[in-house]
Design a protein around this motif. Structure first.
Motif, PDB file in Angstrom:
ATOM      1  N   VAL A  95     -46.551 -38.949  11.561  1.00 37.74           N
ATOM      2  CA  VAL A  95     -45.257 -38.326  11.268  1.00 37.74           C
ATOM      3  C   VAL A  95     -44.529 -37.932  12.540  1.00 37.74           C
ATOM      4  N   GLY A  96     -45.295 -37.435  13.530  1.00 35.18           N
ATOM      5  CA  GLY A  96     -44.677 -37.045  14.792  1.00 35.18           C
ATOM      6  C   GLY A  96     -44.337 -35.570  14.892  1.00 35.18           C
ATOM      7  N   GLU A  97     -44.857 -34.759  13.969  1.00 32.47           N
ATOM      8  CA  GLU A  97     -44.546 -33.322  13.983  1.00 32.47           C
ATOM      9  C   GLU A  97     -45.067 -32.650  15.249  1.00 32.47           C
ATOM     10  N   THR A  98     -46.268 -33.025  15.666  1.00 29.43           N
ATOM     11  CA  THR A  98     -46.875 -32.411  16.849  1.00 29.43           C
ATOM     12  C   THR A  98     -46.030 -32.685  18.090  1.00 29.43           C
ATOM     13  N   ALA A  99     -45.680 -33.950  18.286  1.00 34.22           N
ATOM     14  CA  ALA A  99     -44.874 -34.317  19.452  1.00 34.22           C
ATOM     15  C   ALA A  99     -43.504 -33.645  19.409  1.00 34.22           C
ATOM     16  N   ASP A 100     -42.903 -33.595  18.235  1.00 32.76           N
ATOM     17  CA  ASP A 100     -41.576 -32.981  18.081  1.00 32.76           C
ATOM     18  C   ASP A 100     -41.613 -31.505  18.479  1.00 32.76           C
ATOM     19  N   LEU A 101     -42.631 -30.786  18.032  1.00 33.22           N
ATOM     20  CA  LEU A 101     -42.749 -29.357  18.375  1.00 33.22           C
ATOM     21  C   LEU A 101     -42.960 -29.163  19.871  1.00 33.22           C
ATOM     22  N   MET A 102     -43.767 -30.017  20.479  1.00 30.48           N
ATOM     23  CA  MET A 102     -44.029 -29.903  21.912  1.00 30.48           C
ATOM     24  C   MET A 102     -42.768 -30.151  22.729  1.00 30.48           C
ATOM     25  N   VAL A 103     -42.007 -31.163  22.342  1.00 34.44           N
ATOM     26  CA  VAL A 103     -40.765 -31.475  23.062  1.00 34.44           C
ATOM     27  C   VAL A 103     -39.754 -30.345  22.912  1.00 34.44           C
ATOM     28  N   LYS A 104     -39.639 -29.809  21.706  1.00 34.94           N
ATOM     29  CA  LYS A 104     -38.706 -28.700  21.488  1.00 34.94           C
ATOM     30  C   LYS A 104     -39.121 -27.461  22.274  1.00 34.94           C
ATOM     31  N   VAL A 142     -40.658 -27.484  25.147  1.00 37.69           N
ATOM     32  CA  VAL A 142     -40.284 -27.750  26.538  1.00 37.69           C
ATOM     33  C   VAL A 142     -38.779 -27.573  26.737  1.00 37.69           C
ATOM     34  N   LEU A 143     -37.989 -28.062  25.793  1.00 37.68           N
ATOM     35  CA  LEU A 143     -36.527 -27.982  25.920  1.00 37.68           C
ATOM     36  C   LEU A 143     -36.018 -26.539  25.993  1.00 37.68           C
ATOM     37  N   THR A 144     -36.755 -25.612  25.360  1.00 37.91           N
ATOM     38  CA  THR A 144     -36.314 -24.212  25.405  1.00 37.91           C
ATOM     39  C   THR A 144     -36.357 -23.658  26.827  1.00 37.91           C
ATOM     40  N   GLN A 145     -37.080 -24.316  27.720  1.00 29.94           N
ATOM     41  CA  GLN A 145     -37.178 -23.849  29.104  1.00 29.94           C
ATOM     42  C   GLN A 145     -36.043 -24.366  29.985  1.00 29.94           C
ATOM     43  N   PHE A 146     -35.145 -25.124  29.395  1.00 30.89           N
ATOM     44  CA  PHE A 146     -34.012 -25.676  30.159  1.00 30.89           C
ATOM     45  C   PHE A 146     -32.699 -25.264  29.501  1.00 30.89           C
ATOM     46  N   ASN A 147     -31.745 -24.941  30.330  1.00 33.43           N
ATOM     47  CA  ASN A 147     -30.424 -24.572  29.814  1.00 33.43           C
ATOM     48  C   ASN A 147     -29.566 -25.816  29.636  1.00 33.43           C
ATOM     49  N   GLU A 148     -30.044 -26.712  28.828  1.00 36.36           N
ATOM     50  CA  GLU A 148     -29.330 -27.968  28.587  1.00 36.36           C
ATOM     51  C   GLU A 148     -29.091 -28.116  27.093  1.00 36.36           C
ATOM     52  N   ASP A 149     -27.823 -28.191  26.713  1.00 32.45           N
ATOM     53  CA  ASP A 149     -27.488 -28.356  25.301  1.00 32.45           C
ATOM     54  C   ASP A 149     -27.183 -29.802  24.941  1.00 32.45           C
TER      55      ASP A 149
END
Length: 273
Positions: A14-23, A25-32
């Motif tokens: 399904v990719g739930e694990t990878a999706d959560l990990m990427v999200k 990581v993204l919270t650590q960057f101020n990129e929208d």
């Protein structure tokens, strides 16, 4: 013109694990303006080629959880050739587990989904056991995997809960001389029903202890020996009428009785098969 910033989250499940990990990581960057695109159930080389063909035209990263070795190696090789960043989110941890615990991974996709399915089946079975405990609702008799019958204090409820944690839906029905058993007991397959019996002395002992815990006198009718004999005789008549297998629980732990029940079920199903 700037290329779109995209993280392709790729998985052979399904990719739930990878999706959560990427999200995370993204919270650590101020990129929208970083977009996440999920690509699930990648199963062959053509799927990998399709992903690479779209990733090369964007400012992208491929973050993946692929455990099939041949697909992982192909993706790593082709991504390197294309100059595309491809990050394996699982392999470092898999390698650490393998090295530290001297175990080889299964390398099978979708095992997490199987674990989730088992969990939800267990929860459903526990809810079933609670709802159809002690004859509260006879509607569960026909829906149950196993129906336990017996007089009071023959471990029907703890057995139901134990078997529920094994993902079996269990209903239990008390047998009381003054109350006619539900008609449904006589219409289900006889091997789906299990009768629980106990010696009079053991039942008398258990019931007296139960009364003491409740702060009641041990002389109550509930623990009266003549009453116990009457109940047991009645219960055995019902079990013979149904024709169900019977287990004496007098000196058995719940786990032992459960194992006997499951062995009966396994034998019956293999015979049917």
């Amino acid at each position: 013109m700037n290329k779109r910033k995209i993280v392709y989250v790729v998985s052979d499940s399904v990719g739930e694990t990878a999706d959560l990990m990427v999200k995370a990581v993204l919270t650590q960057f101020n990129e929208d303006d970083i977009e996440i695109q999920n690509i699930s159930y990648v199963e062959d080389v053509q799927d990998i080629n399709n992903i690479l063909s779209i990733a090369r035209y964007s400012n992208s990263i491929i973050a993946y959880t692929i455990v099939i070795a041949s697909l992982k190696q192909y993706l790593d090789q082709k991504a390197k050739e294309e100059g595309i960043v491809a990050i394996d989110l699982m392999n470092p941890l898999l390698s650490a587990f393998s090295k530290k615990f001297n175990k080889e991974p299964n390398f099978q996709p979708r095992l997490m989904r199987k674990l989730d399915d088992n969990y939800f089946r267990r929860v459903e079975a526990v809810e079933f056991a609670v709802k159809y405990d002690d004859g509260q609702d006879i509607g569960g008799i026909k829906r149950a995997d196993i129906v336990l019958i017996g007089v009071s204090r023959t471990s029907k409820t703890p057995l139901s809960m134990y078997l529920a944690h094994k993902r079996f839906k269990v209903a239990n029905i008390p047998l009381v001389p003054e109350i006619a058993p539900p008609d449904e007991l006589f219409s289900i397959p006889r091997n789906k029903c299990v009768g629980l019996i106990i010696t009079p002395d053991k039942l008398n002992e258990i019931r007296k202890e139960r009364l003491r815990n409740l702060g009641l006198t041990s002389q109550a009718n509930y623990a009266n020996f003549e009453r116990i004999l009457e109940e047991l005789e009645y219960a055995e008549k019902i079990m013979k009428r149904i024709g169900c297998p019977v287990i004496n629980v007098s000196n058995k732990a719940v786990e032992e009785t459960a194992d006997l029940i499951l062995a009966m079920l396994k034998k019956e199903r293999s015979w049917i098969g």
